[in-house]
Design an enzyme around this catalytic site. Structure first.
Site, PDB file in Angstrom:
ATOM      1  N   MET A  79       0.819  -1.210   0.000  1.00  0.00           N
ATOM      2  CA  MET A  79       0.000   0.000   0.000  1.00  0.00           C
ATOM      3  C   MET A  79       0.861   1.273   0.000  1.00  0.00           C
ATOM      4  O   MET A  79       2.057   1.228   0.206  1.00  0.00           O
ATOM      5  CB  MET A  79      -0.921   0.002   1.218  1.00  0.00           C
ATOM      6  CG  MET A  79      -1.917  -1.163   1.246  1.00  0.00           C
ATOM      7  SD  MET A  79      -2.942  -1.170   2.733  1.00  0.00           S
ATOM      8  CE  MET A  79      -3.937   0.315   2.460  1.00  0.00           C
ATOM      9  N   HIS A  80       0.187   2.383  -0.225  1.00  0.00           N
ATOM     10  CA  HIS A  80       0.697   3.742  -0.010  1.00  0.00           C
ATOM     11  C   HIS A  80       1.707   4.233  -1.044  1.00  0.00           C
ATOM     12  O   HIS A  80       2.061   5.410  -1.051  1.00  0.00           O
ATOM     13  CB  HIS A  80       1.339   3.908   1.381  1.00  0.00           C
ATOM     14  CG  HIS A  80       0.587   3.286   2.509  1.00  0.00           C
ATOM     15  ND1 HIS A  80      -0.729   3.571   2.762  1.00  0.00           N
ATOM     16  CD2 HIS A  80       0.977   2.384   3.454  1.00  0.00           C
ATOM     17  CE1 HIS A  80      -1.132   2.879   3.825  1.00  0.00           C
ATOM     18  NE2 HIS A  80      -0.115   2.152   4.255  1.00  0.00           N
ATOM     19  N   ASP A 235      -2.703  -5.016   0.411  1.00  0.00           N
ATOM     20  CA  ASP A 235      -2.240  -6.346   0.818  1.00  0.00           C
ATOM     21  C   ASP A 235      -2.875  -6.857   2.095  1.00  0.00           C
ATOM     22  O   ASP A 235      -3.199  -8.054   2.200  1.00  0.00           O
ATOM     23  CB  ASP A 235      -0.712  -6.381   0.904  1.00  0.00           C
ATOM     24  CG  ASP A 235      -0.117  -5.269   1.746  1.00  0.00           C
ATOM     25  OD1 ASP A 235      -0.868  -4.471   2.363  1.00  0.00           O
ATOM     26  OD2 ASP A 235       1.130  -5.180   1.793  1.00  0.00           O
TER      27      ASP A 235
END
Length: 485
Positions: A79-80, A235
């Protein structure tokens, strides 16, 4: 057949399942991380494409008939990450990853704006996407001026697979631009970072269709029918779908590169001051909370390098019989910490070393330090209104029986070990691919695995672990006072 693609930090995994959710085969391809400066962490998106071609290509070689029958693909990813494209879809710079802390100043500045916590339900952490774009604007203005789209890592993979700019709720909740209650981009927060909705992907739910596989790729892999690509998930939400952690109160602990204590919720329960993440889940009308520690198995990997032993050798050396914590305490803040401290500058430490502090004692301290960091996460979840009665273990660290006993005792919660099988993010992604292709019932598809065994807290050591945890808690402010920012 259904295909799950999990874009991890260190590898991309492709998993093939059938209509009965039996795993037919899996393959992976390695990825590397570039660290050009202290606190930086980057990947080249072209490497993700190469890894996907390698992993799916291996399935095509070994299981051509099964791959030909694929009707749905699900996506999962770390992520991110800030994947920045120009208006023609070309990548402008390496992706800035989730564990990159260069934008800690920008994150603090955004977090000082009360709108961000009020709308997103979360602290603006340095690892999140929005502060990375503010950093790019300050330090690479020529790149910021060319931004056509900002994509999360798995959604760049989707763009290559489908040609579509699409994301979904669970991953987008980690950007600091999503109105988490409304499950939509916040025009107000985008404007606060000098961006607009036109530079964001469209949004779907994780179990909905989020594009169709390009015909050229379908031909390359021998897929014979139309193949839909699901919205997918970040995830952790994908792992939750794989583990069946979708009903309110269900929870898992992940001992992976990072550590996660994840709880599914039937409603939105934000409490940003606790540093608990309150995100949308991958399924419609659901949310989740999670506490995150930045270094879990990474701590043992780091210590293994120093001792010139493998993590498996270190784990074998401490055995399976849990011992009471000794005099050595380890703080696992090798790359800063999220929950509960939101501190990018803090770093790890061994405290209490003595002549008798041998390698097994220090290995146990490393495992206990991660267990106590997860206890911090549990306390943060409790403060945000979530009580857990048991958890399920996933991730590479869960193979260490000693580590699981330490975590169970530190949290005072039983830990269920799933029956043999792979129920992680790639499996969850494949399930989402199935839902998108069939329109099935999410609760009927995303069921939990059978439990092979339960690790109970060891009552004989409960008091000793509680005392050691209180010592652990007292050390953070002491170390913080002398940590270089």
């Amino acid at each position: 057949m259904y295909l799950g693609l999990d874009l991890g930090t260190s590898s991309l995994k492709a998993m093939l399942i059938d209509d009965g959710q039996t795993v037919i085969a899996s393959a992976d391809a390695a990825l590397s991380v570039a660290r050009p400066h202290h606190g930086w962490s980057e990947q080249n998106p072209a490497d993700w494409i190469d890894a996907c071609r390698i992993a799916v290509g291996r399935l095509a070689e070994r299981h051509p008939g099964e791959l030909a029958a694929v009707r749905g693909i699900g996506l999962s990813g770390h992520m991110h990450g800030a994947t920045i494209l120009d208006k023609e879809g070309a990548v402008l710079r390496p992706c800035i990853l989730w564990n990159d802390t260069r934008s800690h100043v920008e994150a603090a500045q955004l977090d000082d704006d009360p709108r961000f916590r009020a709308i997103t339900g979360n602290i603006v952490f340095p690892g999140f996407t929005a502060p990375k774009l503010v950093w790019v604007k300050k330090n690479e203005p020529e790149i910021f001026g060319k931004v056509g789209k900002v994509l999360l890592p798995k959604d760049y993979l989707r763009y290559w697979l489908t040609g579509e700019y699409i994301s979904e709720m669970s991953d987008s909740a980690g950007t600091s631009w999503l109105d988490t209650a409304k499950r939509d981009w916040s025009d107000e927060l985008l404007a606060a970072t000098d961006l607009s909705r036109s530079q964001m992907p469209a949004l779907v739910e994780g179990s909905e269709v989020g594009g169709t596989l390009k015909s050229a790729l379908a031909a390359e892999w021998g897929m014979t029918g139309p193949v839909v690509v699901a919205g997918g998930a970040g995830d952790n939400a994908a792992s939750a779908c794989g583990m069946g952690t979708v009903a309110d109160g269900a929870a898992f602990v992940s001992l992976g590169t990072s550590g996660v204590l994840f709880a599914a919720n039937d409603r939105y329960r934000p409490k940003p001051e606790s540093a608990v993440h309150a995100f949308c889940h991958a399924l419609p009308g659901t949310w989740h909370q999670m506490g995150v520690i930045l270094s879990a198995t990474d701590t043992l990997n780091w210590y293994a390098k120093i001792t010139d032993k493998s993590p498996a050798e270190l784990s074998t050396e401490v055995g399976d019989t849990l011992q009471a914590p000794g005099d050595v305490t380890f703080l696992p803040y090798l790359s800063g910490e999220r929950t509960p401290h939101n501190d990018a500058a803090i770093r790890g430490a061994f405290i209490g070393l003595a002549h008798e502090s041998d390698r097994p004692a220090m290995t146990r301290a490393v495992m206990e330090g991660v267990a106590f960091a997860l206890r911090d996460n549990l306390e943060a979840l409790r403060s945000a209104g979530t009580e857990l009665s048991r958890i399920t273990a996933i991730g590479g660290g869960s193979r260490s029986r000693y580590w699981l006993k330490a975590v169970a005792t530190a949290l005072d919660l039983p830990i269920d070990i799933p029956a043999d099988g792979d129920f992680g993010a790639a499996f969850g992604a494949a399930r989402l691919g199935m839902l998108a292709a069939t329109g099935g019932d999410p609760l009927a598809v995303c069921t939990p695995p059978k439990t092979a065994e339960t690790v109970e807290p060891e009552t004989a050591h409960k008091a000793a672990f509680e005392e050691a945890y209180q010592r652990y808690r007292a050390l953070y402010p002491a170390i913080r006072a002398v940590t270089k920012a």
